[in-house]
Design a protein around this motif. Sequence first.
Motif, PDB file in Angstrom:
ATOM      1  N   LYS A  55     -18.754  -8.202   0.239  1.00  0.00           N
ATOM      2  CA  LYS A  55     -18.099  -9.275  -0.511  1.00  0.00           C
ATOM      3  C   LYS A  55     -16.726  -9.660   0.057  1.00  0.00           C
ATOM      4  N   GLY A  56     -16.185  -8.832   0.963  1.00  0.00           N
ATOM      5  CA  GLY A  56     -14.883  -9.129   1.529  1.00  0.00           C
ATOM      6  C   GLY A  56     -13.755  -9.005   0.531  1.00  0.00           C
ATOM      7  N   TYR A  57     -13.954  -8.163  -0.474  1.00  0.00           N
ATOM      8  CA  TYR A  57     -12.980  -8.022  -1.553  1.00  0.00           C
ATOM      9  C   TYR A  57     -12.020  -6.883  -1.225  1.00  0.00           C
ATOM     10  N   ASN A  58     -10.968  -6.736  -2.030  1.00  0.00           N
ATOM     11  CA  ASN A  58     -10.019  -5.644  -1.828  1.00  0.00           C
ATOM     12  C   ASN A  58     -10.672  -4.285  -2.046  1.00  0.00           C
ATOM     13  N   ASP A  59     -10.030  -3.262  -1.513  1.00  0.00           N
ATOM     14  CA  ASP A  59     -10.555  -1.896  -1.571  1.00  0.00           C
ATOM     15  C   ASP A  59     -10.881  -1.453  -2.994  1.00  0.00           C
ATOM     16  N   ASP A 181      -2.737  -0.822  -9.063  1.00  0.00           N
ATOM     17  CA  ASP A 181      -3.024  -0.684  -7.636  1.00  0.00           C
ATOM     18  C   ASP A 181      -2.976  -2.076  -7.021  1.00  0.00           C
ATOM     19  N   MET A 182      -1.787  -2.507  -6.661  1.00  0.00           N
ATOM     20  CA  MET A 182      -1.605  -3.879  -6.176  1.00  0.00           C
ATOM     21  C   MET A 182      -0.798  -3.952  -4.891  1.00  0.00           C
ATOM     22  N   GLU A 183      -0.399  -2.818  -4.341  1.00  0.00           N
ATOM     23  CA  GLU A 183       0.423  -2.853  -3.139  1.00  0.00           C
ATOM     24  C   GLU A 183      -0.382  -3.289  -1.931  1.00  0.00           C
ATOM     25  N   ARG A 184       0.325  -3.693  -0.884  1.00  0.00           N
ATOM     26  CA  ARG A 184      -0.285  -4.353   0.260  1.00  0.00           C
ATOM     27  C   ARG A 184      -1.327  -3.502   0.979  1.00  0.00           C
ATOM     28  N   GLY A 185      -1.217  -2.173   0.908  1.00  0.00           N
ATOM     29  CA  GLY A 185      -2.195  -1.332   1.569  1.00  0.00           C
ATOM     30  C   GLY A 185      -3.608  -1.535   1.064  1.00  0.00           C
ATOM     31  N   ARG A 186      -3.740  -1.971  -0.182  1.00  0.00           N
ATOM     32  CA  ARG A 186      -5.072  -2.164  -0.742  1.00  0.00           C
ATOM     33  C   ARG A 186      -5.828  -3.294  -0.050  1.00  0.00           C
ATOM     34  N   ARG A 188      -5.613  -4.097   3.123  1.00  0.00           N
ATOM     35  CA  ARG A 188      -5.656  -3.918   4.581  1.00  0.00           C
ATOM     36  C   ARG A 188      -7.033  -4.224   5.161  1.00  0.00           C
ATOM     37  N   ILE A 189      -8.087  -3.657   4.569  1.00  0.00           N
ATOM     38  CA  ILE A 189      -9.423  -3.805   5.159  1.00  0.00           C
ATOM     39  C   ILE A 189      -9.883  -5.257   5.153  1.00  0.00           C
ATOM     40  N   PRO A 190      -9.893  -5.953   3.987  1.00  0.00           N
ATOM     41  CA  PRO A 190     -10.332  -7.355   4.037  1.00  0.00           C
ATOM     42  C   PRO A 190      -9.412  -8.236   4.875  1.00  0.00           C
ATOM     43  N   TYR A 191      -8.100  -7.940   4.903  1.00  0.00           N
ATOM     44  CA  TYR A 191      -7.166  -8.740   5.697  1.00  0.00           C
ATOM     45  C   TYR A 191      -7.491  -8.615   7.177  1.00  0.00           C
ATOM     46  N   GLU A 192      -7.753  -7.386   7.634  1.00  0.00           N
ATOM     47  CA  GLU A 192      -8.074  -7.176   9.041  1.00  0.00           C
ATOM     48  C   GLU A 192      -9.417  -7.792   9.412  1.00  0.00           C
ATOM     49  N   LYS A 193     -10.287  -7.987   8.428  1.00  0.00           N
ATOM     50  CA  LYS A 193     -11.582  -8.615   8.670  1.00  0.00           C
ATOM     51  C   LYS A 193     -11.496 -10.138   8.584  1.00  0.00           C
ATOM     52  N   GLY A 194     -10.297 -10.674   8.379  1.00  0.00           N
ATOM     53  CA  GLY A 194     -10.117 -12.114   8.337  1.00  0.00           C
ATOM     54  C   GLY A 194     -10.076 -12.695   6.938  1.00  0.00           C
ATOM     55  N   GLY A 195     -10.097 -11.856   5.920  1.00  0.00           N
ATOM     56  CA  GLY A 195     -10.072 -12.344   4.544  1.00  0.00           C
ATOM     57  C   GLY A 195      -8.727 -12.961   4.207  1.00  0.00           C
ATOM     58  N   ALA A 205       1.615  -9.406  -0.602  1.00  0.00           N
ATOM     59  CA  ALA A 205       2.984  -9.763  -0.979  1.00  0.00           C
ATOM     60  C   ALA A 205       3.682  -8.690  -1.798  1.00  0.00           C
ATOM     61  N   ILE A 206       2.959  -7.641  -2.214  1.00  0.00           N
ATOM     62  CA  ILE A 206       3.550  -6.574  -3.034  1.00  0.00           C
ATOM     63  C   ILE A 206       3.882  -5.389  -2.134  1.00  0.00           C
ATOM     64  N   ARG A 207       5.174  -5.069  -2.030  1.00  0.00           N
ATOM     65  CA  ARG A 207       5.595  -3.978  -1.151  1.00  0.00           C
ATOM     66  C   ARG A 207       5.585  -2.633  -1.866  1.00  0.00           C
ATOM     67  N   ASN A 208       5.998  -2.608  -3.135  1.00  0.00           N
ATOM     68  CA  ASN A 208       6.154  -1.313  -3.794  1.00  0.00           C
ATOM     69  C   ASN A 208       6.012  -1.472  -5.310  1.00  0.00           C
ATOM     70  N   VAL A 209       5.373  -0.481  -5.932  1.00  0.00           N
ATOM     71  CA  VAL A 209       5.239  -0.416  -7.393  1.00  0.00           C
ATOM     72  C   VAL A 209       5.696   0.969  -7.829  1.00  0.00           C
ATOM     73  N   THR A 210       6.627   1.011  -8.779  1.00  0.00           N
ATOM     74  CA  THR A 210       7.168   2.280  -9.252  1.00  0.00           C
ATOM     75  C   THR A 210       7.114   2.329 -10.772  1.00  0.00           C
ATOM     76  N   LEU A 211       6.717   3.464 -11.315  1.00  0.00           N
ATOM     77  CA  LEU A 211       6.685   3.696 -12.760  1.00  0.00           C
ATOM     78  C   LEU A 211       7.819   4.643 -13.118  1.00  0.00           C
ATOM     79  N   LYS A 212       8.643   4.245 -14.110  1.00  0.00           N
ATOM     80  CA  LYS A 212       9.796   5.027 -14.523  1.00  0.00           C
ATOM     81  C   LYS A 212       9.889   5.088 -16.036  1.00  0.00           C
ATOM     82  N   ARG A 213      10.729   6.005 -16.518  1.00  0.00           N
ATOM     83  CA  ARG A 213      11.113   5.953 -17.928  1.00  0.00           C
ATOM     84  C   ARG A 213      11.830   4.638 -18.187  1.00  0.00           C
ATOM     85  N   GLY A 214      11.547   4.031 -19.323  1.00  0.00           N
ATOM     86  CA  GLY A 214      12.208   2.787 -19.661  1.00  0.00           C
ATOM     87  C   GLY A 214      13.229   2.961 -20.761  1.00  0.00           C
ATOM     88  N   ASP A 215      14.104   1.981 -20.911  1.00  0.00           N
ATOM     89  CA  ASP A 215      15.073   1.954 -22.003  1.00  0.00           C
ATOM     90  C   ASP A 215      14.553   1.110 -23.163  1.00  0.00           C
TER      91      ASP A 215
END
Length: 270
Positions: A55-59, A181-186, A188-195, A205-215
């Motif tokens: 399907k050429g979809y994300n991992d 699970d939205m960071e750019r590594g996900r 990789r496979i379809p992007y390299e296949k031309g997707g 476009a997503i470089r990093n996702v971090t979960l923290k304690r919130g206020d």
Amino acid sequence: MSDSEESLDGGRAYDPDADHAFPDEKLNEVLPALLEDEEIVTLLEAQNVNAVTRKGYNDHGPKHIEIVLNRALRLYDLLKDGGCEFNGAAEQGLDEADEAVIIALAAQLHDIGHIVHRDNHAYYSIPLASDVLDRFLPQFYDLADAVRIKGEALHAILCHHREEDPLTLEAGVIRVADALDMERGRSRIPYEKGGRGINTLSSRAIRNVTLKRGDEAAVLVEIEMVNAAGVYQVDNLLKAKLQGSGLEDHVRIVAVNTKSEDRLVERIEL
């Protein structure tokens, strides 16, 4: 969880030896067997063929599952630390320690329906996961508790897509963790296949996702974008899955565009 443990890699990997805001003994007993089970390992590898190769979809294979599992447990830990009361295991008369087990089982098995088809895969995951759980759970639970654990895990699996609303916070955790699970590594496979579809480009476009304690809420999700395409991941996928999850009042999302030359969208707060 200490501040040093929290800052380590954004709390990405579940550490059985760390202090947690929930009773972790049962999870730590079940998790090694879950990760090493030969049938489950094979399913996770095979399920990516329809999603990516055909399907050429994300991992949606082992790496996606690893990320969702760890983020689900991280999210659960932060929610418990923030005083959130979970209802899935409790309403079944199960122990508090079983909440994390339900979450781990559902995270590990939620996408195995892809082995049948990408479309409507959540519904195909149910009979497959049911068979796996019938074999797997008797190692750790008597029959009555195994039936209840299975039911709660299947509910969470079914509700990870938006067609069905979660009725438990355990299921809500799986639904939100899947979208985290939205960071750019996900992509990789379809992007390299031309997707170049929106799911692939927005994930790039997503470089990093971090979960923290919130206020303002129990959990703060910080998202670093490098261009405006990441808005699709945040608004169309993560926001959509947060809505109706039961976690809306407990999770705050802040996404920031950190690339100075692209200021079409600078900041999103949900």
